[in-house]
Each structure stands twice: as C-alpha cells, then as structure tokens.
Write a protein that holds these residues in place. Sequence first.
Motif, mmCIF file in Angstrom:
data_model
loop_
_atom_site.group_PDB
_atom_site.id
_atom_site.type_symbol
_atom_site.label_atom_id
_atom_site.label_comp_id
_atom_site.label_asym_id
_atom_site.label_seq_id
_atom_site.Cartn_x
_atom_site.Cartn_y
_atom_site.Cartn_z
ATOM 1 N N ILE A 139 38.425 46.974 52.469
ATOM 2 C CA ILE A 139 37.792 45.723 51.975
ATOM 3 C C ILE A 139 37.216 45.157 53.108
ATOM 4 O O ILE A 139 37.792 44.788 54.320
ATOM 5 C CB ILE A 139 38.579 44.631 51.344
ATOM 6 C CG1 ILE A 139 39.300 45.175 50.081
ATOM 7 C CG2 ILE A 139 37.697 43.312 51.114
ATOM 8 C CD1 ILE A 139 38.713 45.705 48.871
ATOM 9 N N ASP A 159 30.289 48.211 46.156
ATOM 10 C CA ASP A 159 30.654 47.224 45.251
ATOM 11 C C ASP A 159 31.194 45.857 46.058
ATOM 12 O O ASP A 159 31.568 45.920 47.056
ATOM 13 C CB ASP A 159 31.929 47.621 44.754
ATOM 14 C CG ASP A 159 31.741 48.644 43.477
ATOM 15 O OD1 ASP A 159 30.556 48.828 43.008
ATOM 16 O OD2 ASP A 159 32.502 49.740 43.469
ATOM 17 N N ARG A 167 40.512 39.319 43.925
ATOM 18 C CA ARG A 167 41.635 40.624 43.796
ATOM 19 C C ARG A 167 41.545 41.505 42.686
ATOM 20 O O ARG A 167 41.355 42.700 42.699
ATOM 21 C CB ARG A 167 43.014 40.125 43.847
ATOM 22 C CG ARG A 167 43.598 39.708 45.116
ATOM 23 C CD ARG A 167 45.081 39.592 45.695
ATOM 24 N NE ARG A 167 45.545 39.011 46.497
ATOM 25 C CZ ARG A 167 45.729 37.600 46.763
ATOM 26 N NH1 ARG A 167 45.612 37.114 45.459
ATOM 27 N NH2 ARG A 167 45.932 36.922 47.941
ATOM 28 N N HIS A 170 38.584 41.883 40.891
ATOM 29 C CA HIS A 170 37.456 42.588 41.249
ATOM 30 C C HIS A 170 37.410 43.235 42.028
ATOM 31 O O HIS A 170 36.734 44.468 41.975
ATOM 32 C CB HIS A 170 36.168 41.318 41.328
ATOM 33 C CG HIS A 170 35.796 40.646 40.211
ATOM 34 N ND1 HIS A 170 34.714 41.265 39.708
ATOM 35 C CD2 HIS A 170 36.264 39.848 39.236
ATOM 36 C CE1 HIS A 170 34.403 40.265 38.449
ATOM 37 N NE2 HIS A 170 35.221 39.536 38.531
ATOM 38 N N LEU A 171 38.113 43.193 43.243
ATOM 39 C CA LEU A 171 38.104 44.214 44.178
ATOM 40 C C LEU A 171 39.141 45.219 44.014
ATOM 41 O O LEU A 171 38.584 46.767 44.368
ATOM 42 C CB LEU A 171 38.834 43.400 45.415
ATOM 43 C CG LEU A 171 37.769 42.604 46.481
ATOM 44 C CD1 LEU A 171 38.765 41.844 47.394
ATOM 45 C CD2 LEU A 171 36.638 43.054 46.676
ATOM 46 N N ALA A 206 36.940 48.018 42.338
ATOM 47 C CA ALA A 206 35.764 48.595 43.182
ATOM 48 C C ALA A 206 36.027 50.046 42.990
ATOM 49 O O ALA A 206 37.055 50.589 43.457
ATOM 50 C CB ALA A 206 35.695 48.121 44.534
ATOM 51 N N ALA A 261 34.499 48.176 49.980
ATOM 52 C CA ALA A 261 33.945 47.105 48.990
ATOM 53 C C ALA A 261 33.960 45.851 50.182
ATOM 54 O O ALA A 261 34.583 45.400 50.862
ATOM 55 C CB ALA A 261 35.010 46.773 47.708
ATOM 56 N N LEU A 313 33.854 41.498 50.208
ATOM 57 C CA LEU A 313 34.122 40.086 49.944
ATOM 58 C C LEU A 313 33.134 39.429 50.580
ATOM 59 O O LEU A 313 33.394 39.300 51.996
ATOM 60 C CB LEU A 313 35.629 39.885 50.243
ATOM 61 C CG LEU A 313 35.861 38.395 49.906
ATOM 62 C CD1 LEU A 313 35.457 37.789 48.611
ATOM 63 C CD2 LEU A 313 37.574 38.268 50.144
ATOM 64 N N THR A 369 41.282 41.071 53.682
ATOM 65 C CA THR A 369 40.059 41.984 54.059
ATOM 66 C C THR A 369 40.982 42.712 55.243
ATOM 67 O O THR A 369 41.832 42.314 55.995
ATOM 68 C CB THR A 369 38.930 41.406 54.713
ATOM 69 O OG1 THR A 369 39.392 40.671 55.877
ATOM 70 C CG2 THR A 369 38.357 40.500 53.452
#
Length: 207
Positions: free
Chosen positions: A10, A34, A103, A105-106, A109, A114, A116, A130
């Motif tokens: 991330i 994403d 979290r 949504h991630l 990915a 991905a 944020l 991240t």
Amino acid sequence: MTTPVATPWILGLTGGIGSGKSAAAEHFTKLGVDLIDADHAARWVVESGRPALARIAEHFGSGVLQPDGQLDRAALRKLIFDVPAERLWLEALLHPLIAEEIRDHLARARSPYAILVSPLLIESGQYSMTQRILVIDVPQSLQIQRTLQRDGISEQQVQAILKAQSSREDRLNHADDVLVNDQDLAWLQGEVERLHHFYLTLRGGRS
C-alpha cells in the motif's frame, strides 16, 4: 494449480490543499492502480441508514440532518468548528469506521500495489496502513493561488485550511518520495508514470 495472487503493498498518497494530489491520483488509476480515497470512505460511513449517522443525529440533534435524512455537512461543520470537544467526539466515532472501510477496500485491491489517498494521512494516523508514502508538495504561494482559483474562497479561508492540515515539514518528514508539483499537468503525469514504473519493481514498498 493456480498461483496465489500476491497481496498488493500500500502506497499512501497525500499533500496539502491545492497540491494536485487528486490529479496525481487520477493518473495512477489510469495506469491501472487500485485506489481508495479516504474522503470517499468518510462520506460512505455517514450515509443514510448507516449506524454512524444515527449516532451523530442522537448526539447533535436532528438539526444536522437534511429533510431527506442525509447528513447536513454544513450544519455539522458549524457545530464542531469552534468546539474542540465536539470535534474530538466526532473523530473518535468516525476515524475507526473510516479506517475499517479503507481496509476493506484495500483488501479487495488486485493491482501490484494499491493507493490510499488521504489529505489527513499523517494527522489521522492512516499512514500506519501504508508501506510507503508519496507526498505531492508545492510551494505555499502556489498552493494558495491554485486553491483560490479552484474553490473561489477567500485567502483567509485558505489560510485556515492550511493551519488545520499537518505542516508541510511534518508531511515531508514522513515521505519516502516527494513529487514537487510546480509545473503543468503533462509534467505531473510524466512524473507519476516514472514513479509508477519504479513502484512496480518494489515488493513491499520500501526500496
């Protein structure tokens, strides 16, 4: 046998108001990355029918609701703007819910890394989700000029927003990568592409 899909690492993307982080984020998505925007997550958690909205209405009264039952953001902002204790109450309610939404949504990915995007990545502690941080930086005079042109608000209001966001030094201290966005959009997109190619070579976000 199917190869397991590697979990993306991330990248946290942040920058002050008028820095161009939205334009940078948009270009990353065009490159197939994403992305979750913390501002969108903050809106989702207070949508009509979500438990957070009921708690807010219970605490602040029905004056924070529009006739259709949606949150009246302007009314809520007025109530918390000058009362630090109320702002803290609201943050204590919403920050964990926003973090959970992010979290979630991630976790879905599928790109090699991905993103944020969050204007308050540092202040809210969201950077702990991240592995690497990219700061879109811009000289303050340009920041003010861009925001005045874009939002049609007074310079006083821009200064107030700048004060509420974490200091430029604080952001830069957390940065792994800094993109100084003081040229045109084509240049910014070229820099995003350069970073994207570099990020694709990383496994876990730290070089």
